[in-house]
Scaffold this motif. Structure first.
Motif, PDB file in Angstrom:
ATOM      1  N   GLN A  89       0.786  -1.223   0.045  1.00 43.19           N
ATOM      2  CA  GLN A  89      -0.047  -0.074  -0.035  1.00 43.19           C
ATOM      3  C   GLN A  89       0.789   1.258   0.069  1.00 43.19           C
ATOM      4  OE1 GLN A  89      -2.571   1.156  -0.821  1.00 43.19           O
ATOM      5  NE2 GLN A  89      -3.944   2.181   0.642  1.00 43.19           N
ATOM      6  N   THR A  90       1.169   1.840  -1.159  1.00 43.79           N
ATOM      7  CA  THR A  90       1.847   3.165  -1.470  1.00 43.79           C
ATOM      8  C   THR A  90       3.366   2.858  -0.793  1.00 43.79           C
ATOM      9  OG1 THR A  90       1.240   4.158   0.639  1.00 43.79           O
ATOM     10  CG2 THR A  90      -0.205   4.373  -1.360  1.00 43.79           C
ATOM     11  N   PHE A  91       4.010   1.780  -0.883  1.00 45.68           N
ATOM     12  CA  PHE A  91       5.490   1.539  -0.870  1.00 45.68           C
ATOM     13  C   PHE A  91       5.982   1.522  -2.071  1.00 45.68           C
ATOM     14  CE2 PHE A  91       9.073  -1.264   0.127  1.00 45.68           C
ATOM     15  CZ  PHE A  91       9.923  -0.583   0.397  1.00 45.68           C
ATOM     16  N   PHE A  92       5.493   0.808  -3.191  1.00 46.58           N
ATOM     17  CA  PHE A  92       6.082   0.414  -4.381  1.00 46.58           C
ATOM     18  C   PHE A  92       6.244   1.636  -4.976  1.00 46.58           C
ATOM     19  CE2 PHE A  92       5.420  -0.416  -8.748  1.00 46.58           C
ATOM     20  CZ  PHE A  92       6.538  -1.647  -8.988  1.00 46.58           C
ATOM     21  N   CYS A  93       5.230   2.604  -4.819  1.00 43.36           N
ATOM     22  CA  CYS A  93       5.411   3.826  -5.758  1.00 43.36           C
ATOM     23  C   CYS A  93       6.062   4.940  -4.881  1.00 43.36           C
ATOM     24  CB  CYS A  93       3.680   4.565  -5.970  1.00 43.36           C
ATOM     25  SG  CYS A  93       3.184   5.139  -4.121  1.00 43.36           S
ATOM     26  N   ALA A  94       6.759   4.656  -3.685  1.00 44.81           N
ATOM     27  CA  ALA A  94       7.704   5.587  -2.939  1.00 44.81           C
ATOM     28  C   ALA A  94       9.026   5.321  -3.233  1.00 44.81           C
ATOM     29  CB  ALA A  94       7.132   5.454  -1.347  1.00 44.81           C
TER      30      ALA A  94
END
Length: 197
Positions: free
Chosen positions: A109-114
């Motif tokens: 949850q919004t780690f890959f995009c960070a």
């Protein structure tokens, strides 16, 4: 000069409240997925957890072997204050790529995009390494590009598929039908099962 998205960078963003991706609660696609889980004994990891509303939801539902990991101390501290009964040894102030344990489920949850996009192949491989045989990677990915410089960094389902295919069977990899309104039509829900299990 290339920006380094290290612990200091993320600590600073959390301290300054620069967390536009944070919606302040668990999002509907993950809540609906969690509500159908029955094995409360499984070990669950949320990497790059941020404020970890999803981990709080799981823990409150009796998934007591939920672990959260982040390189920044600020969100872990806030989470600990918000969920004081959460076991302190399951709050991991660690780099995801240096974790050394085994899990049944990894929640994205919004780690890959960070993370820097150059690390995406390593992310896919590391998820597979951290999962037990039959383990799953479940979560949301942005299926869009962003006008501003990241993070968050966007991408496409075709790009993402190439990273995960060497390690996972695709059980579900479609546009989320129940995203929050600002993300409607721009999120992929994925449920991937580790290959060879």
């Amino acid at each position: 000069m290339k920006q380094e998205f290290n612990a200091d960078y993320w600590q600073n963003r959390y301290q300054l409240g620069q967390t536009g991706w944070d919606v302040g609660a668990i999002t509907p696609p993950l809540r609906e997925y969690f509500d159908q889980l029955t094995n409360k004994g499984q070990r669950i990891l949320m990497p790059g957890c941020g404020n970890a509303y999803e981990a709080e939801y799981l823990f409150r539902k009796g998934f007591v072997h939920t672990y959260v990991a982040d390189v920044a101390e600020a969100p872990l501290h806030r989470f600990s204050e918000r969920v004081p009964d959460f076991p302190k040894d399951q709050l991991l102030l660690q780099d995801f790529f240096e974790l050394d344990s085994q899990f049944d489920l990894i929640v994205e949850q919004t780690f890959f995009c960070a993370i820097d996009p150059s690390l995406r192949p390593d992310y896919a491989r590391r998820c597979a390494e951290l999962l037990v045989p039959g383990g799953k990677l479940v979560g949301l990915l942005f299926d869009t590009t962003f006008e501003h410089a990241g993070p968050p960094f966007g991408g496409s389902r075709e790009e993402y598929r190439a990273y995960f295919e060497p390690y996972f069977e695709f059980l579900h990899f479609e546009t989320a039908y129940n995203s929050i309104p600002p993300r409607q039509g721009r999120e992929l829900f994925m449920e991937l099962k580790k290959l060879g299990s």
